[in-house]
Structure formats: C-alpha cells, structure tokens
Write a protein that holds these residues in place. Structure first.
Motif, PDB file in Angstrom:
ATOM      1  N   ASP A  16     -96.691  21.910   7.337  1.00 26.17           N
ATOM      2  CA  ASP A  16     -97.816  21.832   6.415  1.00 26.17           C
ATOM      3  C   ASP A  16     -99.073  21.761   7.271  1.00 26.17           C
ATOM      4  OD1 ASP A  16     -99.950  20.813   4.815  1.00 26.17           O
ATOM      5  OD2 ASP A  16     -98.497  20.080   3.361  1.00 26.17           O
ATOM      6  N   ASN A  17     -99.804  22.841   7.298  1.00 29.07           N
ATOM      7  CA  ASN A  17    -100.972  22.895   8.172  1.00 29.07           C
ATOM      8  C   ASN A  17    -102.005  21.843   7.796  1.00 29.07           C
ATOM      9  OD1 ASN A  17     -99.585  25.080   9.105  1.00 29.07           O
ATOM     10  ND2 ASN A  17    -101.224  26.556   8.770  1.00 29.07           N
ATOM     11  N   ALA A  18    -102.233  21.686   6.513  1.00 25.10           N
ATOM     12  CA  ALA A  18    -103.275  20.769   6.073  1.00 25.10           C
ATOM     13  C   ALA A  18    -102.967  19.322   6.436  1.00 25.10           C
ATOM     14  CB  ALA A  18    -103.484  20.899   4.567  1.00 25.10           C
ATOM     15  N   GLU A  19    -101.682  18.968   6.354  1.00 24.08           N
ATOM     16  CA  GLU A  19    -101.263  17.595   6.631  1.00 24.08           C
ATOM     17  C   GLU A  19    -100.792  17.413   8.061  1.00 24.08           C
ATOM     18  OE1 GLU A  19    -101.635  15.098   4.562  1.00 24.08           O
ATOM     19  OE2 GLU A  19    -102.458  16.428   3.019  1.00 24.08           O
ATOM     20  N   ASN A  20    -100.747  18.502   8.812  1.00 24.95           N
ATOM     21  CA  ASN A  20    -100.250  18.445  10.199  1.00 24.95           C
ATOM     22  C   ASN A  20     -98.895  17.752  10.241  1.00 24.95           C
ATOM     23  OD1 ASN A  20    -100.533  19.194  12.850  1.00 24.95           O
ATOM     24  ND2 ASN A  20    -101.674  17.391  13.465  1.00 24.95           N
ATOM     25  N   THR A  21     -98.027  18.215   9.391  1.00 23.42           N
ATOM     26  CA  THR A  21     -96.698  17.616   9.244  1.00 23.42           C
ATOM     27  C   THR A  21     -95.636  18.673   9.450  1.00 23.42           C
ATOM     28  OG1 THR A  21     -97.541  15.961   7.698  1.00 23.42           O
ATOM     29  CG2 THR A  21     -95.176  16.345   7.686  1.00 23.42           C
ATOM     30  N   LEU A  22     -94.575  18.256  10.089  1.00 26.97           N
ATOM     31  CA  LEU A  22     -93.442  19.133  10.382  1.00 26.97           C
ATOM     32  C   LEU A  22     -92.254  18.670   9.553  1.00 26.97           C
ATOM     33  CD1 LEU A  22     -92.682  21.449  12.425  1.00 26.97           C
ATOM     34  CD2 LEU A  22     -91.739  19.632  13.858  1.00 26.97           C
ATOM     35  N   TYR A  23     -91.469  19.618   9.085  1.00 25.85           N
ATOM     36  CA  TYR A  23     -90.297  19.295   8.276  1.00 25.85           C
ATOM     37  C   TYR A  23     -89.050  19.959   8.855  1.00 25.85           C
ATOM     38  CZ  TYR A  23     -93.885  18.084   4.864  1.00 25.85           C
ATOM     39  OH  TYR A  23     -94.970  17.535   4.238  1.00 25.85           O
ATOM     40  N   LEU A  24     -87.919  19.361   8.529  1.00 24.26           N
ATOM     41  CA  LEU A  24     -86.634  19.986   8.850  1.00 24.26           C
ATOM     42  C   LEU A  24     -85.718  19.777   7.655  1.00 24.26           C
ATOM     43  CD1 LEU A  24     -85.050  21.497  11.081  1.00 24.26           C
ATOM     44  CD2 LEU A  24     -84.058  19.276  11.699  1.00 24.26           C
ATOM     45  N   PHE A  44    -100.017  19.599  17.577  1.00 26.74           N
ATOM     46  CA  PHE A  44     -99.257  20.257  16.516  1.00 26.74           C
ATOM     47  C   PHE A  44     -97.765  19.993  16.695  1.00 26.74           C
ATOM     48  CE2 PHE A  44    -103.004  22.373  15.205  1.00 26.74           C
ATOM     49  CZ  PHE A  44    -103.688  22.725  16.358  1.00 26.74           C
ATOM     50  N   PRO A  45     -97.184  19.155  15.824  1.00 29.91           N
ATOM     51  CA  PRO A  45     -95.734  18.953  15.900  1.00 29.91           C
ATOM     52  C   PRO A  45     -95.039  20.294  15.735  1.00 29.91           C
ATOM     53  CG  PRO A  45     -96.736  17.387  14.404  1.00 29.91           C
ATOM     54  CD  PRO A  45     -97.782  18.402  14.723  1.00 29.91           C
ATOM     55  N   MET A  46     -94.155  20.630  16.651  1.00 28.89           N
ATOM     56  CA  MET A  46     -93.597  21.955  16.617  1.00 28.89           C
ATOM     57  C   MET A  46     -92.098  22.018  16.881  1.00 28.89           C
ATOM     58  SD  MET A  46     -95.166  23.306  20.228  1.00 28.89           S
ATOM     59  CE  MET A  46     -94.240  24.828  20.240  1.00 28.89           C
ATOM     60  N   GLY A  47     -91.525  20.962  17.400  1.00 24.50           N
ATOM     61  CA  GLY A  47     -90.116  21.044  17.752  1.00 24.50           C
ATOM     62  C   GLY A  47     -89.317  19.879  17.218  1.00 24.50           C
ATOM     63  N   TRP A  48     -88.064  20.170  16.901  1.00 30.75           N
ATOM     64  CA  TRP A  48     -87.078  19.154  16.564  1.00 30.75           C
ATOM     65  C   TRP A  48     -85.965  19.178  17.604  1.00 30.75           C
ATOM     66  CZ3 TRP A  48     -87.698  15.438  13.042  1.00 30.75           C
ATOM     67  CH2 TRP A  48     -88.574  15.639  11.981  1.00 30.75           C
ATOM     68  N   PHE A  49     -85.634  18.021  18.064  1.00 22.75           N
ATOM     69  CA  PHE A  49     -84.518  17.833  18.989  1.00 22.75           C
ATOM     70  C   PHE A  49     -83.613  16.741  18.430  1.00 22.75           C
ATOM     71  CE2 PHE A  49     -85.739  20.171  22.889  1.00 22.75           C
ATOM     72  CZ  PHE A  49     -87.029  20.542  22.520  1.00 22.75           C
ATOM     73  N   LEU A  61     -77.692   8.294   5.774  1.00 18.79           N
ATOM     74  CA  LEU A  61     -76.254   8.542   5.757  1.00 18.79           C
ATOM     75  C   LEU A  61     -75.947   9.503   4.625  1.00 18.79           C
ATOM     76  CD1 LEU A  61     -73.319   7.892   6.584  1.00 18.79           C
ATOM     77  CD2 LEU A  61     -73.434   5.929   5.012  1.00 18.79           C
ATOM     78  N   VAL A  62     -75.210  10.549   4.932  1.00 19.77           N
ATOM     79  CA  VAL A  62     -74.876  11.557   3.928  1.00 19.77           C
ATOM     80  C   VAL A  62     -73.466  12.047   4.181  1.00 19.77           C
ATOM     81  CG1 VAL A  62     -75.838  13.445   5.291  1.00 19.77           C
ATOM     82  CG2 VAL A  62     -75.715  13.655   2.795  1.00 19.77           C
ATOM     83  N   GLN A  63     -72.796  12.462   3.137  1.00 21.87           N
ATOM     84  CA  GLN A  63     -71.462  13.025   3.297  1.00 21.87           C
ATOM     85  C   GLN A  63     -71.549  14.466   3.786  1.00 21.87           C
ATOM     86  OE1 GLN A  63     -69.486  12.522  -0.506  1.00 21.87           O
ATOM     87  NE2 GLN A  63     -68.574  10.592   0.169  1.00 21.87           N
ATOM     88  N   ALA A  64     -70.500  14.897   4.412  1.00 18.89           N
ATOM     89  CA  ALA A  64     -70.426  16.288   4.872  1.00 18.89           C
ATOM     90  C   ALA A  64     -70.672  17.230   3.693  1.00 18.89           C
ATOM     91  CB  ALA A  64     -69.076  16.564   5.502  1.00 18.89           C
ATOM     92  N   GLY A  65     -71.486  18.249   3.952  1.00 20.62           N
ATOM     93  CA  GLY A  65     -71.865  19.185   2.909  1.00 20.62           C
ATOM     94  C   GLY A  65     -73.157  18.830   2.219  1.00 20.62           C
ATOM     95  N   GLY A  66     -73.644  17.625   2.472  1.00 19.15           N
ATOM     96  CA  GLY A  66     -74.866  17.172   1.842  1.00 19.15           C
ATOM     97  C   GLY A  66     -76.113  17.671   2.551  1.00 19.15           C
ATOM     98  N   SER A  67     -77.261  17.194   2.066  1.00 16.22           N
ATOM     99  CA  SER A  67     -78.552  17.642   2.590  1.00 16.22           C
ATOM    100  C   SER A  67     -79.465  16.461   2.865  1.00 16.22           C
ATOM    101  CB  SER A  67     -79.240  18.567   1.575  1.00 16.22           C
ATOM    102  OG  SER A  67     -78.487  19.721   1.323  1.00 16.22           O
ATOM    103  N   LEU A  68     -80.350  16.670   3.824  1.00 16.05           N
ATOM    104  CA  LEU A  68     -81.427  15.735   4.116  1.00 16.05           C
ATOM    105  C   LEU A  68     -82.662  16.538   4.494  1.00 16.05           C
ATOM    106  CD1 LEU A  68     -79.703  12.991   6.323  1.00 16.05           C
ATOM    107  CD2 LEU A  68     -80.596  12.677   4.011  1.00 16.05           C
ATOM    108  N   ARG A  69     -83.827  15.942   4.275  1.00 15.35           N
ATOM    109  CA  ARG A  69     -85.075  16.560   4.691  1.00 15.35           C
ATOM    110  C   ARG A  69     -85.826  15.579   5.571  1.00 15.35           C
ATOM    111  NH1 ARG A  69     -90.680  17.896   1.580  1.00 15.35           N
ATOM    112  NH2 ARG A  69     -91.189  19.876   2.607  1.00 15.35           N
ATOM    113  N   LEU A  70     -86.023  15.974   6.818  1.00 16.68           N
ATOM    114  CA  LEU A  70     -86.765  15.153   7.762  1.00 16.68           C
ATOM    115  C   LEU A  70     -88.236  15.541   7.749  1.00 16.68           C
ATOM    116  CD1 LEU A  70     -84.343  15.152  10.847  1.00 16.68           C
ATOM    117  CD2 LEU A  70     -84.299  13.723   8.792  1.00 16.68           C
ATOM    118  N   SER A  71     -89.079  14.550   7.949  1.00 13.93           N
ATOM    119  CA  SER A  71     -90.515  14.783   8.056  1.00 13.93           C
ATOM    120  C   SER A  71     -91.020  14.195   9.361  1.00 13.93           C
ATOM    121  CB  SER A  71     -91.263  14.130   6.891  1.00 13.93           C
ATOM    122  OG  SER A  71     -90.852  14.643   5.660  1.00 13.93           O
ATOM    123  N   CYS A  72     -92.061  14.805   9.887  1.00  9.05           N
ATOM    124  CA  CYS A  72     -92.697  14.306  11.101  1.00  9.05           C
ATOM    125  C   CYS A  72     -94.201  14.371  10.862  1.00  9.05           C
ATOM    126  CB  CYS A  72     -92.300  15.139  12.310  1.00  9.05           C
ATOM    127  SG  CYS A  72     -93.225  14.743  13.807  1.00  9.05           S
TER     128      CYS A  72
END
Length: 126
Positions: free
Chosen positions: A73-81, A32-37, A11-22
């Motif tokens: 992150d290629n080494a960790e096979n992780t996707l971020y948003l 290879f994780p490649m898309g966010w929906f 939960l974040v207020q408008a104008g705030g930030s979050l970082r998603l990981s996969c």
C-alpha cells in the motif's frame, strides 16, 4: 531511521490462510518495506517474497509460488503477505525488511537489507 512492525501471525491448520502486515513508521518517505523472509527453528533465514516499489514486479521463492502473494500500500507504506494453502513446513518467524538506500534486484540476498522488523510467528499444524 525507520521502524518496522509485523503483525498477522498466528496458529492455523494446514490448508488455512493468514495475512501478514508490515507497517513502517519513522522516516517512511525514504524507506520502503520490500521483502519478506522467514526463519524456522534450527534453520537459516530464507527469502520468501519481495516486491519492487518502482515497477510493482513480485518475486517469490519456489516453495511459495502460487500460494503466497506479496503486495503493498503506497499511501500507508505498508507491505503485506497473503498466505494461502499453508503447510506445516511454512512454520517459521516471518520478518519484513527494508533496503536503504532503495535499490532493485538481488532480492533474495538478506545481507542487502539493513532494517528488519521484530518478526511474527506463523505456526501451521498438520
């Protein structure tokens, strides 16, 4: 098989930030994780962003351009948003996706992805 686990929602207020990981686990050498929906209540799942593992090029839906950044992150096979300047209309469950076998192009077509994470809830309050 591959398992995808998203994290970073909240939960974040408008104008705030979050970082998603996969994070991908299992046979990650071929997946290879490649898309966010995302899917908001009462709405269909929609494309948010994608990244090409072969070129590194990134693709975004118009409503998030300039605010969201997809990376990997290629080494960790992780996707971020990275999501900045969040708006209430960004509220949704966010999913990462894998297309196997891997192919470039047509990133916005959800039916071309065959592995999905369980989703992480993002709620933006006004």
């Amino acid at each position: 098989q591959v398992q995808l686990v998203e994290s970073g929602g909240g939960l974040v207020q408008a104008g705030g930030s979050l970082r998603l990981s996969c994070a991908a686990s299992g046979r990650t050498s071929s997946y290879f994780p490649m898309g966010w929906f995302r899917q908001a209540p009462g709405k269909e799942r929609e494309f948010v962003a994608a990244i090409s593992w072969s070129t590194g090029y990134t693709y975004y839906t118009d409503s998030v351009k300039g605010r969201f950044t997809i990376s990997k992150d290629n080494a960790e096979n992780t996707l971020y948003l990275q999501m900045n300047s969040l708006k209430p209309e960004d509220t949704a469950v966010y999913y990462c996706a894998v297309r196997f076998p891997y192919s470039d192009g047509n990133y916005g077509a959800s039916d071309t992805y065959n592995y999905w994470g369980q989703g992480t809830q993002v709620t933006v309050s006004s």
